[in-house]
Design an enzyme around this catalytic site. Structure first.
Site: not given
Length: 874
Positions: A199-200, A204, A207, A293
């Site tokens: 992740t960058r 949330h 996730h 996604r």
């Protein structure tokens, strides 16, 4: 998707290691001085390090033309192995013209920091537009990856690399787990299946849903956010990491999640980068990889699920890692939770969906994202990260923020507070009184702790300075408070701050523009300039001396404390009521100063050393320890030490309430304490064994310095203290030396054997340990150490230097009443809010403290430092 992989091999079968160490590293540093150099971009800095540590296995360097064209066109290396992103080193034509194929090139950062060496095999040109079309699926210069590609140099350099140094600005060192380290961490936990999550963005609720769903299938989650170069409008890494830590602390099972950072640059290459990220996590030891996604996407350049479909272009065995695909997830009001289109039957009007752009706009307005999007704890961190400007205040590097005086609050900067408790003892804190010391207990339960091996010898000087410099006493050149100035019999030097010629951790922090506060740290008198404040230590002759830096701070310290106390006068006394009163008074005055300076001054690093524990141990140990030979059951001071520990525990709790909650708190002692059984009169023993001869018998107990020694008939003499120091009278070295140099080792070995055979008055061996300087410090020691260092009875007995006792044994200290000796092990507790490490750690050493502090700040560790970085920090 549920396939289990017993053990996953690195991509290509071998985990690459191109990190130079030891002599090879030193030789490379020497060579690099005469080599032409190439200045690396942030992307190249990341790539160099990740190649070297094996994250990009099987790459051993930057791609040559054959591999480059094969990767661009076919997503494979020229040998057929899957590889989706070209890892190259672009330079301008002008730079390339100055380099010769077949020669080495030094790789440096813009600040001149040497990182590595390239064995230049090839220089070649390339088609930027073709690479853009094939790798990024667009030639649009507005795409951040394509923009970077178009702006880079026209020539690519190829060849194997060697890493000499890590980047000069290492962020999150405590979370940087190289592939070899992460694999060991997985194995130590018994994990056979591990899912990696890239992740960058802040984690949330969607996730969280995906990760916990994956955790139902695999043994462990490796949360591995990317922290290299990203777009300017991406949420900064520092804010993201804080949000991850907050979430993991309260909502994930700690034994099933590891947080690490992936120091790669973001390419925004969408589908191709999804493959690239999966292969890298395979090298880190992951067996599964989550692909959600628009993985690694940006704008509208890629289809929502293109990053999942690309995996169909490869056979599973070619990738060797199992992708886990997830649909778009969202919060459904009717379902009452996070769901996906596969599980939710309700209309889109019931769904709460936020884009990254929407969230950033809310944060810039100071609005917290709703709980349906992210947990309230995370929302608070995000709002704080954006507060005060229209862009994230942490977008700059931490060092830049400090130097440029950004709007970032003090609590958002890295802070380390060291609470030095001189002589505080592990068996009391960790075992006997643990439940009665709630502050210490809380720090232990929320962090890591363990016994800290001290220096040889384990005494205040040199232990604290060894801790601060990560160098043993031999490297510093002093072995106690008083040291031989030369090989004469009389001249001695005092080891104050002028004797410290090596960099301390606060010297390095000061040069890095970090503000420091030092209070009571031994060997800071006379005070030297720092980027901050100094209140010197108990070795200061008097408060009439200048004991602060800057000098004008002294008046404030005197006012705060009501008359500052540097130490307890005459702590070896039988007036125990007065002694106890003075210990508390000294500590109380110092705590007032600590609280005031920590709350009224800007600081990044603060260190306070309290001498009270040492003084109370020496004055009251026999009263609480039933094993002490002088213990008196039912005495009025049985709880004196315990109550003082409890007092310190309460006061430290109040201090911690005054500092930002993000502060890394380290509680440490320079050594421990133990009962003192008695004293071995070292010079009386040497007289009995025929090594020391006096010209006349002393009249009563007399310091060795005040008797006349017959040097022409003396082979050795000794000094008193908590450990024994023995000096040999060597011909050609001492003025009247009697031991031929050829006999030096024989005499030392002879004395060692006799010392180790010493018994108590009942004939029982007391277990003495003897060290040579070479054994204790290596061959490169400075100054004039004792020829032998002696732990009588393994420190159950002290060394008594005076003569006239009539015996080698004494049960009365010649310097006054003293109940305790020093013990080899002190305490170490570290509570780091940014790290989830918990529990006891073995093998800690006092030399590890300074490297650990620098690692917390992300600063490079000097190569000649001897200690290691303690897990939980860096």
């Amino acid at each position: 998707m549920t396939e289990q992989i017993e053990s996953i091999a690195p991509h290509g079968g071998t985990l690459i290691d191109r990190v130079l160490r030891g002599d090879e590293r030193e030789a490379a540093i020497d060579r690099a001085r005469d080599l032409p150099s190439v200045t690396l971009t942030p992307v190249a800095i990341s790539d160099l390090e990740l190649i070297a540590v094996g994250a990009f296995s099987p790459l051993t360097g930057f791609l040559g033309s054959a591999d480059y064209h094969s990767v661009v066109e076919d997503m494979r290396l020229s040998n057929g192995l899957v590889w989706s992103i070209p890892i190259t080193l672009p330079v301008s034509k002008e730079v390339a013209e100055g380099l010769r194929e077949g020669k080495e090139v030094a790789l440096v950062e813009a600040n001149g920091h040497l990182m590595g060496i390239l064995e230049l095999r090839e220089k070649y040109t390339y088609d930027k537009v073709r690479e853009a079309q094939m790798v990024y699926r667009t030639t649009d210069a507005k795409h951040p990856g394509v923009k970077r590609l178009y702006e880079q140099g026209e020539v690519l350099l190829a060849g194997d690399i060697w890493l000499i140094n890590r980047p000069s600005n290492v962020e999150f060192p405590e979370l940087r787990h190289d592939p070899a380290q992460s694999r060991r961490m997985f194995a130590s936990r018994g994990w056979r299946s591990i899912v990696g999550f890239q992740t960058r963005n802040p984690v949330h609720r969607a996730h969280e849903y995906i990760q916990k769903t994956a955790l139902e299938i695999v043994d462990g989650l490796f949360l591995h956010p990317l922290v290299g170069e990203t777009k300017p409008d991406d949420i900064p890494a520092e804010v993201r990491i804080r949000s991850y830590q907050s979430l993991l602390r309260d909502y994930y099972p700690p034994d099933r999640v590891i947080l690490g950072v992936y120091p790669a640059a973001m390419r925004y290459a969408g589908p191709r980068e999804a493959i690239f990220h999966a292969l890298a996590r395979k090298n880190y030891g992951c067996t599964h990889f989550i692909v959600g996604r628009d993985h690694a996407g940006v704008g509208n350049y890629y289809g929502t699920y293109d990053a999942q479909r690309i995996f169909d272009e490869f056979k599973p065995e070619e990738l060797g890692i199992v992708p886990m695909f997830f649909e778009n997830t969202f919060y459904c009001r009717k379902c009452g939770g996070v769901v996906s289109s596969k599980t939710c039957p309700h209309q889109p009007s019931d769904h709460i969906v936020f884009s990254g752009t929407q969230v950033r706009e809310m944060l810039m307005r100071g609005e917290a994202p709703p709980p349906e999007f992210t947990r309230p704890e995370v929302a608070r961190i995000l709002v704080e990260g954006f507060r005060g400007s229209g862009s994230p205040p942490t977008a700059k590097k931490p060092a830049e923020l400090h130097r440029q005086g950004s709007t970032m609050t003090a609590s958002q900067r890295a802070k380390v507070l060291i609470l030095g408790m001189d002589c505080m003892t592990p068996q009391l804190v960790f075992e006997q009184w643990r439940d009665e010391l709630p502050t210490f207990k809380s720090l232990m339960e929320g962090g890591i702790w363990g016994r800290l091996n001290s220096t040889i010898p384990p005494i205040t000087v040199p232990a604290w300075m060894c801790m601060a410099t990560s160098k043993n006493p031999g490297r510093l050149g002093f072995y106690g408070f008083r040291n031989r100035a030369d090989y004469s019999y009389e001249r001695m030097t005092i080891a104050n701050s002028k004797a410290v010629t090596e960099d301390t951790v606060w010297d390095i922090l000061s040069r890095d523009a970090r503000r420091v506060i030092l209070i009571g740290v031994p060997q800071t008198y006379p005070p030297k300039p720092v980027n901050g404040l100094v209140v010197s230590d108990f070795l200061t002759p008097s408060t009439k001396n200048r004991y602060t830096y800057p000098p004008e701070l002294k008046a404030e310290v005197e006012e705060i404390s009501g008359g500052y106390m540097l130490d307890v006068e005459n702590f070896r006394t039988e007036d125990k009521d007065h002694l106890l009163q003075q210990i508390y008074l000294m500590t109380e005055k110092r705590i007032r100063v600590v609280k005031r300076l920590l709350t009224t001054r800007e600081w990044d690093f603060a260190m306070w050393v309290e001498m009270g524990p040492d003084r109370i141990h020496h004055g009251f140990w026999k009263y609480f320890d039933p094993s002490h030979p002088k213990h008196q059951p039912g005495n009025p001071y049985a709880n004196a030490i315990k109550e003082y520990y409890q007092y310190l525990d309460r006061e430290i709790g109040q201090i911690l309430a005054l500092v930002p909650e993000e502060t890394v708190v380290i509680v440490v002692s320079d050594h421990g304490a133990k009962r003192m059984v008695g004293g071995i009169c070292i010079n009386e023993w040497l007289r009995q064994e025929g090594y020391l001869t006096l010209r006349e018998e002393p009249n009563g107990i007399t310091p060795i310095e005040k008797v006349e020694i017959d040097w022409g008939r003396t082979k050795a003499w000794g000094a008193g203290g908590y450990y024994g120091r023995l000096f040999l009278n060597v011909a050609g070295r001492e003025p009247q030396g009697t031991i031929p140099p050829a006999d030096y080792e024989r005499v030392r070995e002879e004395l060692t054997a006799k010392l180790e055979a010493i018994t108590d008055p009942q004939g029982r061996n007391i277990g003495t340990r003897v060290f040579t300087p070479e054994k204790a410090y290596g061959k490169g020691y400075k100054g004039i150490p004792p020829d032998l260092i002696i732990y009588f009875g393994d420190l159950d007995w002290r060394s008594v230097g005076s003569v006239g006792h009539g015996s080698a044994y004494t049960f009365e200290n010649d310097l006054g009443p003293d109940d305790a000796n020093h013990a080899q092990e002190g305490i170490f507790i570290m509570h780091n809010p940014r790290f989830k490490a918990r529990g006891e750690i073995k093998g800690l050493d006092i030399l590890d403290v300074a490297p650990t502090v620098l690692a917390i700040y992300g600063l490079p560790i000097p190569p000649d430092w001897e200690g290691k970085v303690i897990p939980g920090s860096g």
